[in-house]
Design an enzyme around this catalytic site. Structure first.
Site, PDB file in Angstrom:
ATOM      1  N   THR A 191       0.506  -0.960  -0.017  1.00 30.55           N
ATOM      2  CA  THR A 191       0.694   0.313   0.497  1.00 30.55           C
ATOM      3  C   THR A 191       0.711   1.337   0.215  1.00 30.55           C
ATOM      4  OG1 THR A 191       0.220   0.016   2.410  1.00 30.55           O
ATOM      5  CG2 THR A 191      -1.621  -1.012   1.125  1.00 30.55           C
ATOM      6  N   GLY A 207       1.401  -6.948   5.883  1.00 32.91           N
ATOM      7  CA  GLY A 207       0.313  -8.063   6.001  1.00 32.91           C
ATOM      8  C   GLY A 207       0.745  -8.644   6.979  1.00 32.91           C
ATOM      9  N   ALA A 208       0.838  -7.934   8.568  1.00 33.43           N
ATOM     10  CA  ALA A 208       1.587  -8.652   9.716  1.00 33.43           C
ATOM     11  C   ALA A 208      -0.118  -9.080  10.858  1.00 33.43           C
ATOM     12  CB  ALA A 208       2.274  -7.444  10.261  1.00 33.43           C
ATOM     13  N   ASP A 332      -0.299  -3.856  18.596  1.00 33.20           N
ATOM     14  CA  ASP A 332       0.097  -3.247  17.381  1.00 33.20           C
ATOM     15  C   ASP A 332       0.220  -1.686  16.752  1.00 33.20           C
ATOM     16  OD1 ASP A 332      -0.533  -3.066  14.622  1.00 33.20           O
ATOM     17  OD2 ASP A 332      -2.499  -2.198  14.415  1.00 33.20           O
ATOM     18  N   ASN A 418      -1.197   7.300  13.422  1.00 32.92           N
ATOM     19  CA  ASN A 418      -1.596   6.709  12.430  1.00 32.92           C
ATOM     20  C   ASN A 418      -0.565   7.256  11.050  1.00 32.92           C
ATOM     21  OD1 ASN A 418      -2.397   4.160   9.809  1.00 32.92           O
ATOM     22  ND2 ASN A 418      -3.100   2.969  11.772  1.00 32.92           N
ATOM     23  N   TRP A 419      -0.980   6.356   9.524  1.00 32.14           N
ATOM     24  CA  TRP A 419       0.149   6.672   8.534  1.00 32.14           C
ATOM     25  C   TRP A 419       0.212   8.214   8.009  1.00 32.14           C
ATOM     26  CZ3 TRP A 419      -1.565   8.719   3.817  1.00 32.14           C
ATOM     27  CH2 TRP A 419      -2.961   8.597   4.203  1.00 32.14           C
ATOM     28  N   HIS A 632     -17.847  -4.009   7.423  1.00 35.28           N
ATOM     29  CA  HIS A 632     -18.650  -3.626   8.123  1.00 35.28           C
ATOM     30  C   HIS A 632     -18.936  -3.185   9.321  1.00 35.28           C
ATOM     31  CE1 HIS A 632     -19.533  -5.211   4.333  1.00 35.28           C
ATOM     32  NE2 HIS A 632     -19.242  -6.306   4.177  1.00 35.28           N
ATOM     33  N   MET A 671     -15.021  -7.631  -2.166  1.00 39.45           N
ATOM     34  CA  MET A 671     -15.067  -8.596  -0.961  1.00 39.45           C
ATOM     35  C   MET A 671     -15.277 -10.221  -1.410  1.00 39.45           C
ATOM     36  SD  MET A 671     -18.807  -9.083   0.483  1.00 39.45           S
ATOM     37  CE  MET A 671     -19.731 -10.745   2.292  1.00 39.45           C
TER      38      MET A 671
END
Length: 700
Positions: A191, A207-208, A332, A418-419, A632, A671
């Protein structure tokens, strides 16, 4: 004959493309001339006047500070739209527009690259890397992309499915692509935006959450051949270590946990910076896999190099030094957030430092020549640790690693930052930091197995490997978001702008005494960089998560921002009633462009009328959590982000869910098909939970 027909067809396509581009103002020849000289030296030279925005963070130091000041605190109120262009995207847009000599490159969701005429916004070409839509579930945090790198006539993009693509900057033609994923049995994604240092394209992977081993790789700019790869965590200790840094790291892990089966984590999915004088690059590493350290390393240990910023030699990937910000990460607390380089005077002495505000809520100042710790100060409330000792280790709250009870982590895994990129203005000495708080309660799983589907364990049926349950009791913290102007020398906040929601966009600061930021509630705002006074704002039709860029063309300054709500929080929640598609907006003084109409969301009504068995609601809850929750949200409670909240879906959809989910009817929207993952009876139980929850919240 066949060859002649093929050549004629290619010539016809070339003529069509060139004619189309000429009609829009730029030819491939002009685009080639505009980008051919973009390289390491030109990016260094651009830093003197910053007329272009040639790299993700503007310069190698990733400061996001422009020296342009035609737009300034005195006249910013005259900003008007120059142009806007649709990116035809309904998922998250996280890219910073790259602009070089009148050509703009920006990415949308699914890693689609758009080349635009920066004068008009007209599309010159579009490159779709054709990411399979059924790959969408293999990432934690939306099908996003943060942008491209440009080098000597090539555009590089890391696609969501893990391929690195090299594209001709003038024509949009693919030149080569390489698979960056070393183990396709695991859920790796890309990403982040690539960088180019020392004639190599650098890219990491995500992917962690799923269970992977982190690494960053350098590829030759010309042909994509791999030059080196550095891993952030050690592999199977029964096998030879890749280098001395891995041998040292292995001593900080407990082999009883067999961490290598779940990969260990440490993915390097975003931040990089480079000091050309020291010839050292810096990269932030991610969280552990699984999150719960007691499961991956039962005897404890720091688990190097999780939650760290690591210095490497860009020519070879050789390890230089590191600072680990969250030893033995259990929450995390990635350190993949924006790293920027600055020269500061601290205690009367000039210091070359990196500045960092990762998820764990502390603002770090670290000597970038040797990774020596200077300071770490909370920039939000933190309950996992109260301070750092003189050696740069956190002093943890004894309850933060609760082994058998719920613990409200503050900051949560969503991060105090965050990012979303921060920026540094050397004129004010301040860092402009998107800060936030999002409630979350973690509770350790007592019995855990890698890749086990456990109803009630978040997203475990789609490959998530966390080792925690969430919100088994209600959090006490309320969500918040604000822009913090932080003084890294005085170690304090100077001013703050409060917002109605977390998950606000990255920042840009300029020599015109300005800070620009987009917000979750769909505004683009300019502040006085010294005082925080809001000076200008405009609605942009959707929540903003990306960071803006600014650039000059024909003596005129412009400001551009890519808009499109999304990301891990934005999939489930939103703060606007508008739902505009992904779009690039570009502003200038006295701009006369017409803002596109705001697209209002359709009124949401709770689903009703779907028959269900009450005894199916409880098992349906566990299955919903393990299959649906992080996309969702909670039915009828969360209001839905860029993915619909199923409490507000149509009754016909719920009634037909077994057939729809098991036959892959929604794959093209990202999805997955649940064939082989769920039975028809289990889908019926999930539907019972959705309708039962909607019925329960309707009176409220």
């Amino acid at each position: 004959m066949r060859k002649r027909l093929w050549a004629a067809a290619l010539a016809a396509v070339a003529v069509f493309c060139i004619s189309d581009l000429r009609a829009q103002g730029l030819t491939p020849e002009q685009m080639k001339a505009a980008t051919a000289s973009t390289n390491e030296q030109s990016i260094i030279q651009n830093r003197e006047a910053t007329k272009n925005w040639p790299s993700y963070g503007l310069d190698f130091q990733e400061t996001r500070h422009s020296k342009l000041k035609s737009i300034n605190a005195e006249n910013v109120g005259k900003l008007g739209l120059s142009w806007s262009t649709s990116l035809e995207s309904r998922r998250g847009v996280e890219a910073t527009p790259i602009v070089i000599n009148g050509v703009m490159y920006v990415t949308a969701s699914w890693s689609v690259v758009h080349a635009l005429d920066a004068r008009t916004g007209k599309e010159l070409w579009r490159y779709d890397p054709q990411v399979p839509k059924d790959y969408g579930y293999k990432g934690c945090c939306d099908v996003v992309n943060r942008g491209v790198a440009v080098h000597e006539g090539k555009v590089y993009v890391g696609a969501y499915d893990g391929f690195l693509h090299a594209i001709d900057a003038a024509t949009g033609k693919m030149l080569w692509k390489v698979d960056t994923i070393e183990n396709r049995a695991m859920s790796y994604t890309i990403t982040g935006a690539p960088r180019v240092y020392k004639n190599a394209v650098l890219i990491g992977n995500g992917g962690a959450e799923f269970g992977v081993r982190g690494y960053i790789t350098a590829y030759n700019v010309a042909d994509g051949k791999q030059k080196w790869r550095w891993y952030s965590v050690p592999g199977d200790p029964s096998k030879p270590f890749e280098d001395k840094s891995m041998e040292a790291a292995a001593k900080t892990w407990d082999p009883a946990g067999k961490w290598w089966l779940a990969g260990g984590g440490g993915t390097m999915w975003d931040s990089m910076a480079y000091d050309p004088e020291l010839d050292i690059m810096y990269v932030g590493t991610g969280n552990g896999s699984p999150w719960n350290r007691d499961l991956r390393s039962p005897a404890g240990g720091d688990n190097l190099y999780l939650g760290s910023v690591v210095a490497l030699k860009p020519e070879t990937g050789e390890y230089v030094c590191h600072h680990q910000q969250t030893p033995g990460d259990n929450w995390d607390y990635t350190s993949t957030q924006h790293v920027l380089l600055a020269d500061l005077t601290i205690n009367g002495q000039p210091r070359k430092v990196w500045l960092h505000a990762p998820k764990n809520g502390f603002f770090y100042v670290i000597d970038r020549t040797n990774c020596q710790f200077i300071s770490a100060t909370p920039f939000v409330e933190t309950t996992w640790a109260k301070e750092y000792d003189e050696k740069g280790r956190p002093i943890e709250n004894p309850g933060a690693r609760a082994k058998d009870k719920p613990w409200e982590t503050i900051p949560s895994a969503y991060g105090a930052h965050n990012w979303h990129p921060m920026s540094f203005n050397p004129d004010t000495g301040l860092v402009y930091l998107p800060a936030q708080g999002i409630p979350l309660v973690q509770q350790p799983v007592q019995q855990w197995q890698y890749n086990e589907h456990r109803p009630g364990s978040a997203m475990s049926n789609l490959g998530w490997n966390l080792g925690f349950l969430f919100n088994t009791v209600d959090p006490t913290m309320k969500p918040y978001g604000h822009l913090s102007a932080w003084d890294p020398v005085a170690k304090k906040e100077v001013w703050r702008a409060n917002y109605v929601s977390p998950w606000n966009g990255g920042t840009l600061t300029t020599a015109g005494n300005l800070v620009f930021q987009g917000t979750a509630d769909g505004r683009f705002i300019a502040y006085n960089a010294k005082t925080g006074e809001p000076l200008w704002q405009t609605p942009v039709g959707s929540g903003v998560v990306a960071a803006p860029s600014t650039w000059e063309l024909d003596g005129e300054q412009y400001v551009s921002v890519a808009v499109g709500w999304g990301g891990v929080y934005g999939q489930m929640q939103r703060a606007t009633e508008t739902a505009g598609p992904g779009r690039v907006y570009t502003f200038k003084l006295d701009g006369k462009g017409t803002m596109p109409p705001l697209v209002q969301r359709a009124p949401a009504e709770l689903v009703k009328g779907v028959a269900y068995k009450p005894e199916d609601v409880a098992p349906g809850l566990g299955l919903y959590v393990s299959n649906c929750l992080f996309c969702h949200g909670v039915p009828g409670v969360n209001n839905g982000g860029n993915i619909p909240n199923l409490g507000f879906t149509k009754a016909e959809v719920l009634k037909n869910s077994p057939e729809l989910l098991l036959n892959g009817a929604f794959v093209e929207g990202g999805m997955p098909t649940f064939k082989g993952k769920l039975t028809e009876a289990q889908v019926t139980q999930i539907v019972a939970f959705i309708q039962g929850t909607a019925d329960a919240v309707r009176p409220k």
